[in-house]
Design a protein around this motif. Structure first.
Motif, PDB file in Angstrom:
ATOM      1  N   ALA A  25       0.839  -1.202   0.000  1.00  0.00           N
ATOM      2  CA  ALA A  25       0.000   0.000   0.000  1.00  0.00           C
ATOM      3  C   ALA A  25       0.870   1.247   0.000  1.00  0.00           C
ATOM      4  O   ALA A  25       0.595   2.218  -0.710  1.00  0.00           O
ATOM      5  CB  ALA A  25      -0.918  -0.002   1.219  1.00  0.00           C
ATOM      6  N   ALA A  26       1.954   1.213   0.799  1.00  0.00           N
ATOM      7  CA  ALA A  26       2.825   2.390   0.878  1.00  0.00           C
ATOM      8  C   ALA A  26       3.371   2.733  -0.500  1.00  0.00           C
ATOM      9  O   ALA A  26       3.302   3.879  -0.947  1.00  0.00           O
ATOM     10  CB  ALA A  26       3.967   2.139   1.859  1.00  0.00           C
ATOM     11  N   LEU A  29       0.473   3.790  -3.105  1.00  0.00           N
ATOM     12  CA  LEU A  29      -0.021   5.162  -2.941  1.00  0.00           C
ATOM     13  C   LEU A  29       1.029   6.163  -3.399  1.00  0.00           C
ATOM     14  O   LEU A  29       0.719   7.155  -4.055  1.00  0.00           O
ATOM     15  CB  LEU A  29      -0.411   5.415  -1.484  1.00  0.00           C
ATOM     16  N   GLY A  30       2.286   5.894  -3.026  1.00  0.00           N
ATOM     17  CA  GLY A  30       3.357   6.798  -3.436  1.00  0.00           C
ATOM     18  C   GLY A  30       3.448   6.903  -4.942  1.00  0.00           C
ATOM     19  O   GLY A  30       3.543   7.988  -5.514  1.00  0.00           O
ATOM     20  N   VAL A  33       0.260   8.753  -6.444  1.00  0.00           N
ATOM     21  CA  VAL A  33       0.267  10.212  -6.311  1.00  0.00           C
ATOM     22  C   VAL A  33       1.348  10.835  -7.192  1.00  0.00           C
ATOM     23  O   VAL A  33       1.092  11.789  -7.935  1.00  0.00           O
ATOM     24  CB  VAL A  33       0.458  10.615  -4.827  1.00  0.00           C
ATOM     25  N   CYS A 324       6.690   7.822   1.446  1.00  0.00           N
ATOM     26  CA  CYS A 324       6.275   6.419   1.295  1.00  0.00           C
ATOM     27  C   CYS A 324       7.492   5.505   1.321  1.00  0.00           C
ATOM     28  O   CYS A 324       7.456   4.421   1.916  1.00  0.00           O
ATOM     29  CB  CYS A 324       5.500   6.228   0.000  1.00  0.00           C
TER      30      CYS A 324
ATOM     31  N   VAL C 282      -4.137  14.663  -1.126  1.00  0.00           N
ATOM     32  CA  VAL C 282      -2.735  14.382  -0.791  1.00  0.00           C
ATOM     33  C   VAL C 282      -2.531  14.468   0.716  1.00  0.00           C
ATOM     34  O   VAL C 282      -1.905  13.589   1.320  1.00  0.00           O
ATOM     35  CB  VAL C 282      -1.798  15.363  -1.524  1.00  0.00           C
ATOM     36  N   VAL C 285      -4.277  11.431   2.486  1.00  0.00           N
ATOM     37  CA  VAL C 285      -3.568  10.175   2.243  1.00  0.00           C
ATOM     38  C   VAL C 285      -2.207  10.182   2.941  1.00  0.00           C
ATOM     39  O   VAL C 285      -1.794   9.197   3.544  1.00  0.00           O
ATOM     40  CB  VAL C 285      -3.393   9.945   0.724  1.00  0.00           C
ATOM     41  N   ILE C 289      -0.879   7.697   5.648  1.00  0.00           N
ATOM     42  CA  ILE C 289       0.311   6.872   5.393  1.00  0.00           C
ATOM     43  C   ILE C 289       1.323   7.023   6.515  1.00  0.00           C
ATOM     44  O   ILE C 289       1.914   6.055   6.994  1.00  0.00           O
ATOM     45  CB  ILE C 289       0.963   7.286   4.059  1.00  0.00           C
TER      46      ILE C 289
END
Ligand SMILES: Nc1ncnc2c1ncn2[C@@H]1O[C@H](COP(=O)(O)OP(=O)(O)OP(=O)(O)O)[C@@H](O)[C@H]1O
Ligand SMILES: [Mg+2]
Lengths: 438, 242, 400
Positions: A25-26, A29-30, A33, A324, C282, C285, C289
């Motif tokens: 997930a890390a 998502l990184g 984005v 991330c 952003v 999230v 995170i």
């Protein structure tokens, strides 16, 4: 050995599904984005004509009011476009291998009543060099020839959309369409593959998609056309006739020249300078001599094509990816160090330091690839969401091959960078250590 | 000091129940040094866990220092462990991130003592185990015997009434083991009660009394032997070691 | 809580803590700068036009029929349009004008004014019909246009104008400008100010969003006509539906488009909205995170230190002591991270400002960010800290 490492990696990842989910997930998502915002920036910054854009030059001349600059707040500013008569003068030069003055006009198309009601179209008025200069591909026919420019003939080039709307598609070369009160013959239909993110040959009036109809510029005086886009002026024209409008200081024409060699570029600069200096003698160009002949990339940055917020967002998104990755380093470190007993056994059984290291790097790359793939899919979704939020007629948003490559590259690098340190840590721990301290 | 009657302790896992202690009864007087022996899995460690309030038990009564401990709350138990009991573990259980000084400091911190008092206690304890010069070392920089001596110093600094030791010499060679046993002897001589689980007969005989555990029960409650025997045995041991 | 030994113990897990520290620092920098970007966008969107935006509609009619070459024919059609639109139920007022609020552009010209030394640039639009009514605009001074202000002869220039109060202030200060004169750059076609709009704003690429001159007259020709219509509150939808039918009835030789000012405004601000939504996403999230990261890293640390925790429990630490231990550890790490984060925040802001893409960072934003991330760190540490507190002291006697 490599496949064996992958197998061990998958096994290890499956052993702690929650942690693995966190890891993936890390990175997902990184990547999502950063890819999204870099892609957004890339839409504006991508070279529209790779290998050619630095040979295409846009000309600006400062013919503005001697009393104040084009932008009164900035004395160095000059008009974004040039006058009709200056464009005519530049077109006299035979230094550029190709050149075209241009602007946008608006007309009404009257298709066969069976196909549809009359509708408005935006028309790019240009010379025949336009199509070759900007590498425009044709599905049927081609651009018009020099003769059509000279005469001028009532011909047009249309894109796929307009072909659909005017004729219902198909090979329409040779067919005619009524625009306002005259008939025009189609000589070319542009290929479907031509879908630039925005109109890269015109930065006046923001980023918008290309026009759907192209028509010989020289029809302008015949039809007494006006621009459908910006037109800036400072000096009242002599009278209200169309002829004095064409001769006025009104700036509404864009001019591009293709200058393939530095010699030609210099020669053309000299040519333009001589022209302006000569005009000064006739009482024009009263402000200090100011000529901008800029290549396409230079012109794009001069017009600030990339919105500043998009720039900021792309920088922020890279930092986001770093966060991330840091996350990833922490989680991997914890995960790998918890495995020290296992590793010490492997080491005791004869695994070399490098093998242990490599095995862990492979595991990190697995996380990077899986996370990156998910992130890529997510970013396609996000871009579609953004596309929905941007008004029609601005830019075409999407991922191109280059961005997919960048995204995959980023995820591999993130996986590698995040995995290097933990892998190194786990491979340098001596097998004996584990027996000594609990 | 320690009085257990019919203690029962059952470990339940998904599939099986293990009766680790079954009708376990034992009396340890103040100032005694008792060693506990028995085969592996017989319930020695379980007994120590219960005795040291590290674990709860299912039934029976346990009076520690005159107090019934079955009704105590978790933090009351922590308090008693902290003040009245000292532990020596087979695997030393030093905190790897803390140096020797700070390791000895741990229980004193939880007791909330003043800085000066703590410093004095720590220095004295380290002195007693002969490790004053190593105060700034990390556990990983010490040998096993030295680590166990730090663990003993940690107990000493707390000055408990009762010391519970689970195979304190289990991870040490015999020379190191003797050093530790000598230390425990000296502590016992100053009046501290010690209960020590061990597999080594050499160590066991240095206690005043041996208890044998089998299948969660004390099998042989011998009458306390006279402490005279101790010196004979250690002399004998010394000769065998040569 | 004894901070000394905790800090000394933390030194042995430098990497782990350094990771969290940098993560928190960068997170703070991103969050504060993102919020700053959002606030800047909000600030731009806060501007008001001075009009009854919500109830204004627009309609355009572009002729293709050949009759529209004739001036009188056009005149008739436009007058017919105005009458017909006015008659639609729910319509308060209508004007034919070249102006559209929130279009982000329009037309402008260079002018001279009586008593003002320089030439100046201002937006300029013609209007016929009830302009003020159609905009829902208020006058500060003077009067609205009347039908008499439009000369009968289409080649004759109008003699009057209405300007915005900001333009009036720029030209003549606070004084009442009624009766003053604005001319073309050559000093011809003088137009007397008869009215001053209380408020006017229409974004323009040059810095002239506040300056406007309206003139009465024919804001239409053979290329088409454009109408602003103001409806009763709530009637916007029904009026929009009726508009095209009404205009077709007047003259069908044209192509029509109908829309509302709120749509135009939404479109104008779509970039801002996009930035706001993207940056909000952003932030959310990222904070999530970072929380997950702290949670994960701390959980692994707890798992790794189970034995140690059991030992501490055996040596007399209460559950509360263990909880406090981890929370203190986290507090120290978060605080260092936030301290570095404040520096990073200003560094990033400095960079973004230098790229001309952002505004200066207000200090209170940093404060809010610090508190938010501090709480975030706390919340993320509680679950693993609770797990640590529940480690049984019996772990201590277990030989691994
Ligand atoms: N946490 C636990 N969960 C389940 N069963 C346990 C647990 N701890 C101990 N046991 C079981 O209880 C029994 C007694 O264990 P205990 O550790 O007390 O033995 P021991 O006498 O100390 O053995 P050793 O000499 O090998 O250390 C064993 O059968 C063991 O498997
Ligand atoms: Mg045991």
């Amino acid at each position: 050995m490599f496949l064996y490492n992958i197998r061990i990696g998958i096994k290890s990842l499956r052993r702690n599904p929650i942690l693995t989910a966190l890891l993936i997930a890390a990175i997902a998502l990184g990547i999502c984005v950063s890819t999204t915002f870099i892609a957004l920036r890339h839409i504006y910054e991508a070279d529209p004509l790779p290998g050619k854009s630095d040979k295409l030059f846009y000309v600006r001349l400062d013919n503005w009011d001697p009393a104040r600059a084009y932008n009164a707040d900035d004395p160095k500013s000059l008009p974004n476009m040039i006058t009709y008569r200056d464009m005519r003068a530049l077109m006299q030069s035979n230094i550029p291998t190709r050149q075209s003055g241009m602007y946008v006009a608006g007309m009404f198309a009257h298709p066969d009543p069976k196909i549809g009601r009359p509708f408005g179209v935006r028309i790019r008025m240009c010379f025949n060099d336009f199509f070759t200069m900007f590498n425009i591909p044709f599905q049927y026919g081609s651009g018009w020839d020099k003769a059509a420019d000279a005469k001028p003939e009532q011909v047009i080039v249309i894109n796929q959309d307009q072909n659909q709307k005017m004729f219902g598609g198909g090979n329409s070369v040779g067919r005619t369409i009524r625009l306002d009160d005259r008939d025009y013959k189609v000589v070319g239909v542009i290929g479907a593959e031509w879908k630039p993110a925005f109109r890269f040959y015109d930065y006046n009036g923001g980023t918008v998609p290309p026009e759907g109809v192209f028509m010989p510029f020289n029809l302008t005086p015949v039809l007494q056309l006006n621009t459908a886009a910006n037109s800036d002026g400072w000096k009242n024209q002599a009278d209200n006739t169309y002829e004095s409008f064409l001769q006025s200081e009104q700036t509404w024409i864009e001019y591009w020249a293709e200058l393939p060699t530095p010699e030609k570029q210099q020669a053309f600069r000299d040519y333009v300078t001589n022209y302006v200096v000569d005009q000064k003698k006739h009482g024009r160009f009263e402000r200090p001599l100011h000529i901008e002949i800029t290549s396409m990339p230079q012109t794009m940055s001069a017009f600030q094509i990339v919105p500043p917020t998009v720039k900021s967002m792309s920088i922020v998104s890279l930092l986001f990816l770093i966060v991330c990755s840091l996350n990833l380093v922490g989680l991997l470190l914890g995960k790998f160090l918890a495995r020290v007993p296992e590793v010490s056994v492997r080491r005791a059984l004869g695994a070399s330091k490098f093998q242990v290291f490599w095995q862990h790097v492979v595991e990190c790359e697995l996380v990077g690839i899986i996370g990156g793939a998910i992130g890529l899919v997510l970013s396609i979704g996000t871009l579609q969401l953004i596309a929905k939020m941007t008004p029609q007629n601005t830019i075409t948003i999407g991922l191109d091959g280059e961005m997919v490559f960048v995204s995959i590259f980023l995820s591999l690098v993130a996986g590698l960078l995040a995995g290097l340190y933990p892998s190194w840590r786990v491979c340098t721990i001596a097998p004996a250590m584990q027996l000594k301290v609990q | 000091m320690l009085e257990m009657k019919n203690i029962k302790k059952v470990y339940r896992t998904d599939t099986i129940q293990t009766h680790a202690l079954e009708d376990f009864s034992l009396l340890v007087e103040s100032g005694e040094f008792v060693s506990v022996m028995g085969p592996s899995g017989s319930g020695k460690t379980t007994f120590l866990n219960v005795a040291g309030l590290l674990d709860t038990f299912d039934s029976g009564t346990y009076i520690l220092d005159g107090k019934d401990v079955s009704k105590l709350s978790d933090s009351e138990m922590s308090r008693i462990r902290n003040r009245a009991i000292g532990f020596v573990f087979q695997s030393f259980n030093l905190i790897p991130d803390l140096n020797v000084f700070d390791n000895v400091d741990v229980p004193l911190r939880y007791r909330g003592l003043g800085a000066a008092d703590r410093k004095q206690r720590i220095e004295r304890a380290l002195d007693l185990v002969g490790l004053s010069s190593r105060a700034k070392h990390l556990p990983s920089q010490l040998s096993g015997g030295q680590q166990q001596r730090v663990a003993v110093a940690r107990v000493l600094a707390g000055d408990p009434k009762l010391i519970l030791a689970d195979e304190p010499t289990g991870n040490l060679d015999s020379l190191m083991a003797r050093e530790i046993m000598d230390l425990l002897d000296r502590i016992n001589a100053s009046g501290t009660t010690i209960v020590m689980v061990t597999h080594s007969p050499e160590c066991a005989v240095r206690a005043q009394r041996q208890i044998h555990v089998l299948d969660g029960r004390v099998v042989d409650l011998e009458t306390p032997r006279i402490s005279l025997a101790r010196n004979e045995v250690s002399a004998g041991m010394a000769s065998t070691l040569g | 809580m004894p901070i000394g030994p905790i800090v000394r113990a933390m030194k042995h897990n430098r990497t782990r803590f350094a990771l969290i520290i940098f993560e928190i620092a960068i997170t703070l920098a991103i969050v504060t700068n993102a919020v700053n970007m959002i606030l800047a966008q909000r600030e731009q969107m806060k501007k008001t036009s001075g009009f009854d935006d919500d109830n204004i509609l627009w309609a355009s009619a572009v002729p293709f029929a050949p009759e529209f070459k004739e001036q009188s024919y056009i005149e008739n059609v436009v007058m017919g349009d105005l009458r017909a639109i006015r008659a639609i139920p729910g319509v308060k007022a209508v004007a034919a004008t070249g102006f559209l609020p929130w279009q982000g552009g329009g037309s402008s010209g260079t002018m001279k004014a009586e008593g003002y030394p320089d030439k100046f640039q201002a937006q300029t639009y013609g209007a016929r019909g009830d302009l003020l009514g159609a905009l829902g605009a208020k006058l500060k001074y003077g009067r609205a246009f009347t039908e008499n202000d439009t000369p009968v002869d289409p080649n004759e220039s109008t003699k009057v104008c209405i300007i915005s109060s900001k333009l009036s202030e720029k030209l003549w200060g606070k004084a009442n400008p009624i009766g003053r004169v604005i001319t073309s750059t050559e000093g011809q076609t003088p137009r007397t100010v008869v009215g001053v709009l209380d408020e006017f704003y229409n974004p323009y690429s040059w810095n002239i969003g506040d300056y406007v001159r309206f003139t009465p007259g024919r804001a239409y020709d053979g290329t088409g006509s454009f109408y602003l219509i103001r409806s009763e509150p709530g009637a916007s939808k029904s009026v929009a539906d009726a508009l095209e039918k009404t205009l077709v009835k007047v003259n069908a030789g044209r192509v029509f488009r109908v829309g509302t000012v709120p749509q135009v405004k939404e479109r104008y601000f779509s970039g801002n909205t996009l930035v706001i939504r993207a940056m909000t996403a952003v932030i959310v999230v990222l904070v999530f995170i970072t929380a997950l990261g702290i949670l994960g890293i701390t959980s692994l640390a707890v798992a790794e230190r189970t034995k140690q925790i059991g030992t501490r429990r055996a040596l007399g630490a209460t559950k509360g002591d263990i909880l406090k231990h981890f929370l203190t550890e986290n507090w120290i790490v978060t605080s260092i991270g936030l301290f570095l984060g404040i520096i990073a925040t200003y560094a990033l802001n400095f960079f973004l400002v230098s790229q001309l893409t952002d505004t200066k960072m207000p200090w209170y934003l940093v404060g809010v960010g610090v508190v938010l991330l501090w709480l975030n760190g706390l919340v993320a540490t509680i679950p693993p800290a609770l797990r640590a507190a529940s480690v049984s002291p019996a772990i201590a006697t277990r030989t691994v």
